[in-house]
Design an enzyme around this catalytic site. Sequence first.
Site, PDB file in Angstrom:
ATOM      1  N   ASP A 306       0.845  -1.205   0.000  1.00 54.24           N
ATOM      2  CA  ASP A 306       0.000   0.000   0.000  1.00 54.24           C
ATOM      3  C   ASP A 306       0.880   1.255   0.000  1.00 54.24           C
ATOM      4  OD1 ASP A 306      -2.147   1.662   0.166  1.00 54.24           O
ATOM      5  OD2 ASP A 306      -2.737   1.096   2.205  1.00 54.24           O
ATOM      6  N   ARG A 307       1.669   1.395  -1.058  1.00 50.86           N
ATOM      7  CA  ARG A 307       2.658   2.481  -1.112  1.00 50.86           C
ATOM      8  C   ARG A 307       2.024   3.814  -1.510  1.00 50.86           C
ATOM      9  NH1 ARG A 307       5.091   6.234  -1.651  1.00 50.86           N
ATOM     10  NH2 ARG A 307       7.325   6.639  -1.950  1.00 50.86           N
ATOM     11  N   LYS A 308       0.894   3.757  -2.114  1.00 50.96           N
ATOM     12  CA  LYS A 308       0.179   4.968  -2.583  1.00 50.96           C
ATOM     13  C   LYS A 308       1.124   5.908  -3.335  1.00 50.96           C
ATOM     14  CE  LYS A 308      -3.572   4.930   0.791  1.00 50.96           C
ATOM     15  NZ  LYS A 308      -3.084   4.004   1.829  1.00 50.96           N
ATOM     16  N   PHE A 309       1.698   5.396  -4.416  1.00 46.42           N
ATOM     17  CA  PHE A 309       2.591   6.202  -5.251  1.00 46.42           C
ATOM     18  C   PHE A 309       1.838   7.441  -5.731  1.00 46.42           C
ATOM     19  CE2 PHE A 309       4.219   1.848  -5.790  1.00 46.42           C
ATOM     20  CZ  PHE A 309       5.554   2.051  -5.461  1.00 46.42           C
ATOM     21  N   THR A 335      -0.714   0.073  -4.507  1.00 45.85           N
ATOM     22  CA  THR A 335      -1.730   1.129  -4.616  1.00 45.85           C
ATOM     23  C   THR A 335      -1.069   2.384  -5.204  1.00 45.85           C
ATOM     24  OG1 THR A 335      -1.290   1.756  -2.332  1.00 45.85           O
ATOM     25  CG2 THR A 335      -3.209   0.350  -2.726  1.00 45.85           C
TER      26      THR A 335
END
Length: 476
Positions: A306-309, A335
Amino acid sequence: MGFDKKLENLAVKLFEINAVKFGEFVMKSGLTTPVYFDLRVIVSYPEVLDLISSLLYEFSVKSSSCDHLCGVPYTALPIATLLSVLAKKPMLMRRKEAKAYGTKKLIEGHFKAGQTVLIVEDVVTSGGSVLETVNDIRKEGLVAEEAVVIVDRQQGGVKNLEANNVHVKSLFTISSLLEIFVKHGKVTKETAEKVKEYLKNNQAVKEPTVADAPVDRTKLTYEKREKLANNPIAKKLFNIMATKKSNLCLSVDLTSTSKILDLLTRVGEHICLVKTHVDIIEDFSESFVTQLKQLADRFGFLILEDRKFADIGNTVSLQYSKGLYKIGDWADCVTVHSLPGEGVLKAISASVNGVSKGVFLLAEMSSEGNLITPDYIEQTVKVAAKYPELMTGFVCQNKKTFSDPGLIQLTPGVQLQSSGDGLGQVYNTPEKIILENGADIAVVGRGIVAAKNPEAQVVIYRDALWKAYAERVGAK
Ligand code: S5P
């Protein structure tokens, strides 16, 4: 007797019982036609009904893998009934109007969303009647993509249906009937030419009133949706969910590797996906990744980082594959925020370079006061449509956010114990997010991770989520 001979006999019989007539006929629209079909009369001729159904069976139904048959009311109903008996396949009945009392059902019969339906019709002109039935069937989450008809009037109906994703097979076209009638001296060559000329000049226009209702993805089973997915990780996830009977993603928001691995050893058998925040781990190492992957293999779940780039494409491609974590090496999916625009998806697509990986794009957030607007959501879904191979699904909160049944709705903000965490997180119950909000996979973090007995909690969440899904798709 061969198929073609039987077909010829049927054509002649249809002529003889006045199911097809030549002359000058005024239609409902006020226009005239030199050829007129009235197949309603076939109910008076059991031998004709028999011949029609056996030919349609040989010609199409026998080789169809459909789960149900459904006749377009009313002329095709007896034919569909006979075909259902011949094929030993159940039939569905579409009402023309919903009952004013009782269940208000449009489609009668027992079925499950995701099952396939073969439509049966007598004559196709514009395709409008077939489409009405197709649309009602699709509203129930059933798949209607094939139709079999007795006569295609060659006035654009078949093309119209193909445009609405309905593949049509017809026993006769007017041309093939005319050939038989001329051969048997039933009509003159001049009449045949006149009819052909008429057809050329009278192509039916697409019926504007009949909308092609989109499929409601939430009514389809995970098995069916596996087939509709383009991204290999989405396919795998649908398969795991259906096999393990789990639509639960565990968010292991813990800061020590031993705690994460220990928890997963205890609960791994009950989840379809594990979600990590690798940058909160204090003792990250390559050996952690090796052990995490071993657990994923052992228990059959996938890994979502869930790195949310959310940076420009170039930076994201470095963040994805380089640095301490080398996320692209071990995470099945990640993500991504759509905020930077298409470049971020382009970058990950290039980094992935054909390896089976996926992206969950954030279209909405569960936190109170987040700045996402309806337009942002719409644009996010639009940009995702350009990357069907890469897109596993969306992180979102609403059923209506997207409609593609091949994509997965991942929804966080699920807890039984409370409705918030004091830091903006908003929680819903498993039932609400599956049945009302349209989630396909629910993300549970602290509801399980912070519980005194995670082994017991994980089963409670898994069962509640699966029960809600089963209810949603109408499975027993
Ligand atoms: O909108 C979101 C998106 C995400 S990915 N809201 C979220 O809460 N998340 C993540 O889901 C969040 O980062 C956290 O890891 C998890 C929810 O954890 P919980 O403990 O609140 O269930």
